[in-house]
Scaffold this motif. Structure first.
Motif, PDB file in Angstrom:
ATOM      1  N   ALA A 111       9.574   6.804   2.096  1.00  0.00           N
ATOM      2  CA  ALA A 111       9.472   8.210   1.688  1.00  0.00           C
ATOM      3  C   ALA A 111       8.634   8.944   2.718  1.00  0.00           C
ATOM      4  N   VAL A 112       9.212   9.985   3.328  1.00  0.00           N
ATOM      5  CA  VAL A 112       8.486  10.758   4.348  1.00  0.00           C
ATOM      6  C   VAL A 112       8.377  12.200   3.848  1.00  0.00           C
ATOM      7  N   ASP A 113       7.169  12.608   3.475  1.00  0.00           N
ATOM      8  CA  ASP A 113       6.970  13.967   2.967  1.00  0.00           C
ATOM      9  C   ASP A 113       6.038  14.746   3.884  1.00  0.00           C
ATOM     10  N   GLY A 114       6.047  16.067   3.706  1.00  0.00           N
ATOM     11  CA  GLY A 114       5.122  16.899   4.472  1.00  0.00           C
ATOM     12  C   GLY A 114       5.653  18.312   4.598  1.00  0.00           C
ATOM     13  N   PRO A 115       4.820  19.215   5.110  1.00  0.00           N
ATOM     14  CA  PRO A 115       5.241  20.616   5.258  1.00  0.00           C
ATOM     15  C   PRO A 115       6.239  20.778   6.403  1.00  0.00           C
ATOM     16  N   SER A 116       6.830  21.972   6.513  1.00  0.00           N
ATOM     17  CA  SER A 116       7.843  22.174   7.556  1.00  0.00           C
ATOM     18  C   SER A 116       7.224  22.119   8.953  1.00  0.00           C
ATOM     19  N   ALA A 117       8.028  21.632   9.883  1.00  0.00           N
ATOM     20  CA  ALA A 117       7.660  21.519  11.304  1.00  0.00           C
ATOM     21  C   ALA A 117       6.457  20.606  11.555  1.00  0.00           C
ATOM     22  N   ALA A 118       6.179  19.698  10.620  1.00  0.00           N
ATOM     23  CA  ALA A 118       5.097  18.727  10.840  1.00  0.00           C
ATOM     24  C   ALA A 118       5.601  17.546  11.669  1.00  0.00           C
ATOM     25  N   GLY A 119       6.911  17.460  11.840  1.00  0.00           N
ATOM     26  CA  GLY A 119       7.482  16.351  12.622  1.00  0.00           C
ATOM     27  C   GLY A 119       8.091  15.278  11.741  1.00  0.00           C
ATOM     28  N   LYS A 120       8.266  15.572  10.444  1.00  0.00           N
ATOM     29  CA  LYS A 120       8.752  14.498   9.570  1.00  0.00           C
ATOM     30  C   LYS A 120      10.226  14.170   9.790  1.00  0.00           C
ATOM     31  N   GLY A 121      11.021  15.164  10.177  1.00  0.00           N
ATOM     32  CA  GLY A 121      12.442  14.888  10.444  1.00  0.00           C
ATOM     33  C   GLY A 121      12.601  13.962  11.636  1.00  0.00           C
ATOM     34  N   THR A 122      11.902  14.293  12.714  1.00  0.00           N
ATOM     35  CA  THR A 122      11.965  13.452  13.920  1.00  0.00           C
ATOM     36  C   THR A 122      11.434  12.056  13.603  1.00  0.00           C
ATOM     37  N   LEU A 123      10.328  12.025  12.851  1.00  0.00           N
ATOM     38  CA  LEU A 123       9.741  10.734  12.508  1.00  0.00           C
ATOM     39  C   LEU A 123      10.681   9.940  11.592  1.00  0.00           C
ATOM     40  N   GLY A 124      11.224  10.604  10.577  1.00  0.00           N
ATOM     41  CA  GLY A 124      12.131   9.914   9.649  1.00  0.00           C
ATOM     42  C   GLY A 124      13.334   9.333  10.375  1.00  0.00           C
ATOM     43  N   ARG A 125      13.909  10.133  11.288  1.00  0.00           N
ATOM     44  CA  ARG A 125      15.069   9.641  12.054  1.00  0.00           C
ATOM     45  C   ARG A 125      14.668   8.476  12.952  1.00  0.00           C
ATOM     46  N   GLY A 126      13.479   8.573  13.527  1.00  0.00           N
ATOM     47  CA  GLY A 126      12.996   7.488  14.405  1.00  0.00           C
ATOM     48  C   GLY A 126      12.797   6.192  13.628  1.00  0.00           C
ATOM     49  N   ILE A 127      12.227   6.308  12.429  1.00  0.00           N
ATOM     50  CA  ILE A 127      12.019   5.124  11.583  1.00  0.00           C
ATOM     51  C   ILE A 127      13.372   4.528  11.199  1.00  0.00           C
ATOM     52  N   ALA A 128      14.303   5.413  10.803  1.00  0.00           N
ATOM     53  CA  ALA A 128      15.636   4.946  10.387  1.00  0.00           C
ATOM     54  C   ALA A 128      16.313   4.203  11.535  1.00  0.00           C
ATOM     55  N   LYS A 129      16.202   4.742  12.738  1.00  0.00           N
ATOM     56  CA  LYS A 129      16.840   4.100  13.897  1.00  0.00           C
ATOM     57  C   LYS A 129      16.158   2.753  14.195  1.00  0.00           C
ATOM     58  N   HIS A 130      14.853   2.759  14.164  1.00  0.00           N
ATOM     59  CA  HIS A 130      14.101   1.536  14.477  1.00  0.00           C
ATOM     60  C   HIS A 130      14.464   0.393  13.532  1.00  0.00           C
ATOM     61  N   PHE A 131      14.514   0.708  12.229  1.00  0.00           N
ATOM     62  CA  PHE A 131      14.778  -0.346  11.246  1.00  0.00           C
ATOM     63  C   PHE A 131      16.237  -0.420  10.817  1.00  0.00           C
ATOM     64  N   GLN A 132      17.096   0.389  11.495  1.00  0.00           N
ATOM     65  CA  GLN A 132      18.536   0.381  11.198  1.00  0.00           C
ATOM     66  C   GLN A 132      18.822   0.708   9.734  1.00  0.00           C
ATOM     67  N   LEU A 133      18.241   1.814   9.281  1.00  0.00           N
ATOM     68  CA  LEU A 133      18.415   2.249   7.889  1.00  0.00           C
ATOM     69  C   LEU A 133      19.121   3.607   7.861  1.00  0.00           C
ATOM     70  N   PRO A 134      19.873   3.905   6.787  1.00  0.00           N
ATOM     71  CA  PRO A 134      20.421   5.255   6.672  1.00  0.00           C
ATOM     72  C   PRO A 134      19.304   6.262   6.393  1.00  0.00           C
ATOM     73  N   PHE A 135      19.575   7.509   6.726  1.00  0.00           N
ATOM     74  CA  PHE A 135      18.551   8.551   6.641  1.00  0.00           C
ATOM     75  C   PHE A 135      19.087   9.749   5.871  1.00  0.00           C
ATOM     76  N   LEU A 136      18.272  10.304   4.984  1.00  0.00           N
ATOM     77  CA  LEU A 136      18.652  11.545   4.294  1.00  0.00           C
ATOM     78  C   LEU A 136      17.542  12.585   4.429  1.00  0.00           C
ATOM     79  N   ASP A 137      17.902  13.720   5.028  1.00  0.00           N
ATOM     80  CA  ASP A 137      17.001  14.872   5.114  1.00  0.00           C
ATOM     81  C   ASP A 137      17.247  15.692   3.847  1.00  0.00           C
ATOM     82  N   THR A 138      16.377  15.535   2.844  1.00  0.00           N
ATOM     83  CA  THR A 138      16.654  16.164   1.541  1.00  0.00           C
ATOM     84  C   THR A 138      16.497  17.685   1.578  1.00  0.00           C
ATOM     85  N   GLY A 139      15.783  18.211   2.583  1.00  0.00           N
ATOM     86  CA  GLY A 139      15.672  19.665   2.722  1.00  0.00           C
ATOM     87  C   GLY A 139      17.044  20.299   2.900  1.00  0.00           C
ATOM     88  N   LEU A 140      17.979  19.539   3.494  1.00  0.00           N
ATOM     89  CA  LEU A 140      19.329  20.074   3.708  1.00  0.00           C
ATOM     90  C   LEU A 140      20.039  20.347   2.388  1.00  0.00           C
TER      91      LEU A 140
END
Ligand code: DC
Length: 243
Positions: A14-43
């Protein structure tokens, strides 16, 4: 929540935080590193707002927003118009409507409890980014990160992003908009933006994306070290200081 029908629990990050804190980039990076699917719930909230704006409806109209939320599906999340600032402002308004949050909760929970396979074809977990993932959507997630940064650093990032995308942006305006969205997100009665008590708080004010990813990967690897199935992808460049 278990991996591929086995008893092994799913790695829900679970990656939470305010806008433009870098959570999208971080979430995608974590997903890529561990080969997991990713959902940006803000969308999902943006998709609700976009539907209302397209219909000429007011994003604070609770009945119209609930109806729009009930029709949202994952296939519309790739639409680049969801990135527009008018949509972002509308999203923070629909996100304060309890019926909208309730309508989107099931979609998010299903993604976490019954995730699609990752890029390696295996079902072993999922990464979700948002505002209330660790507190409301997946309170039992084994890994929770709360990514934050100063208001000024976040406004400067968004300003640079807008300039790169459209060549137009006024910093003072971006700062003011961000302050208003922060206020709405933090003060709303339902699922306000707050770190879960068991979240790792990651302040990215002075960190670049690679450094933030390295901290997060080290934390997850320490917490999940018994799970040898979590081999990082070979194309990952951030490295893992925990190994
Ligand atoms: O992360 P973002 O800017 O795309 O989010 C758009 C809006 O949706 C933002 O104002 C906060 C809201 N949101 C929310 O309330 N809960 C979530 N899980 C994700 C986003």
């Amino acid at each position: 929540m278990s991996e591929g029908g086995s008893d092994k629990p799913l790695l829900v990050v679970a990656v939470d935080g305010p806008s433009a804190a870098g959570k999208g980039t971080l979430g995608r990076g974590i997903a890529k590193h561990f080969q997991l699917p990713f959902l940006d719930t803000g969308l999902l909230y943006r998709a609700v707002a976009a539907r209302l704006l397209a219909a000429g409806a007011d994003p604070t109209d609770a009945a119209a927003a609930e109806a729009a939320a009930n029709r949202v599906d994952f296939r519309e999340l790739d639409d680049p118009r969801l990135r527009d600032d008018a949509v972002a402002q509308g999203a923070s308004k629909v996100a304060a409507i309890p019926a909208v949050r309730a309508a989107l909760l099931g979609l998010q929970r299903r993604f976490a409890t019954d995730p699609p396979p990752g890029p390696d074809g295996r079902v072993k977990g999922v990464v979700l980014d948002g505002r209330d993932i660790g507190t409301v959507v997946c309170p039992e997630a084994p890994i929770k990160l709360f990514v934050t940064a100063s208001l000024e650093a976040r406004a400067a990032r968004r300003h640079r992003e807008l300039l790169a995308r459209s060549g137009e942006s006024i910093y003072a305006r971006v700062l003011q908009d961000m302050k208003e969205r922060d206020d709405r997100d933090a003060k709303r009665a339902v699922a306000p933006l707050i770190p879960a008590p068991d979240a790792l708080v990651l302040d990215t004010t002075g960190l670049d994306a690679a450094a933030a990813l390295a901290v997060a990967v080290a934390h997850i690897s320490r917490r999940w070290r018994d799970d040898i199935a979590l081999a990082p992808s070979s194309s990952d460049s951030a490295g893992d200081p925990a190994r």
